[in-house]
Design an enzyme around this catalytic site. Structure first.
Site, PDB file in Angstrom:
ATOM      1  N   ASP A  71       3.992   0.751  -6.148  1.00 36.66           N
ATOM      2  CA  ASP A  71       3.800   0.728  -4.701  1.00 36.66           C
ATOM      3  C   ASP A  71       3.925   2.134  -4.114  1.00 36.66           C
ATOM      4  O   ASP A  71       3.102   2.559  -3.306  1.00 36.66           O
ATOM      5  CB  ASP A  71       4.818  -0.218  -4.047  1.00 36.66           C
ATOM      6  CG  ASP A  71       4.626  -0.325  -2.543  1.00 36.66           C
ATOM      7  OD1 ASP A  71       3.493  -0.640  -2.118  1.00 36.66           O
ATOM      8  OD2 ASP A  71       5.586  -0.084  -1.803  1.00 36.66           O
ATOM      9  N   LYS A  75       0.990   4.610  -2.324  1.00 32.83           N
ATOM     10  CA  LYS A  75       1.146   5.278  -1.029  1.00 32.83           C
ATOM     11  C   LYS A  75       0.914   6.782  -1.164  1.00 32.83           C
ATOM     12  O   LYS A  75       0.301   7.399  -0.289  1.00 32.83           O
ATOM     13  CB  LYS A  75       2.527   4.983  -0.446  1.00 32.83           C
ATOM     14  CG  LYS A  75       2.670   3.541   0.020  1.00 32.83           C
ATOM     15  CD  LYS A  75       4.061   3.257   0.534  1.00 32.83           C
ATOM     16  CE  LYS A  75       4.203   1.794   0.934  1.00 32.83           C
ATOM     17  NZ  LYS A  75       5.532   1.484   1.437  1.00 32.83           N
TER      18      LYS A  75
END
Length: 147
Positions: A71, A75
């Site tokens: 994750d 980003k």
């Protein structure tokens, strides 16, 4: 930049990693991972902190999604692309914090139940990182230093 602003503001994070590329400066917030690492020290075990974060709703329903580092890496890729770099997920070094045997656990509950078996290993990993001055969330965040 609206998409990026939305991503950053929806993260709800007190932990911010600044990424400065070219002349732009953006912030990446990773609340779940920052919560875990701000509390995983001293006498607290890794599994205790992960369980607490999950119960408080700070992690994904399956904490492996946060602990894998993917994750955060995604980003970072978004921020890098927004700044004009052509990076892919495979270009980001990620070190998962999910112990290898638990990556294939059938459920989040099974993962959470078995995680305490790895507290000593994870505490050693943290101590080793502290000893060499590399106390970081994961290699995904170390990408920031290299970009």
């Amino acid at each position: 930049m609206k998409l990026l602003s939305g991503l950053v503001s929806q993260s709800l994070a007190p932990y911010e990693v600044s990424l400065k590329l070219e002349t732009r400066c953006c912030a990446l917030k990773a609340f779940s991972v920052s919560y875990i690492f701000n509390n995983f020290k001293g006498t607290r075990s890794f599994s205790e902190v992960v369980s607490e974060a999950k119960q408080a709703g700070y992690t994904e329903p399956d904490p492996r999604d946060d602990l894998s580092g993917t994750d955060v890496a995604r980003k970072v890729i978004i921020l890098a692309r927004e700044s004009g770099l052509k990076l892919e997920l495979l270009d980001t070094p990620v070190q998962s914090l999910v112990p290898e045997p638990l990556r294939a656990a059938a459920s989040a509950e099974e993962f959470t139940q078995q995680l305490p078996q790895y507290n000593k290993d994870l505490a050693k990993q943290l101590q080793d990182a502290e000893d060499v001055g590399e106390v970081g969330i994961s290699n995904a965040l170390q990408l920031i230093r290299h970009v």
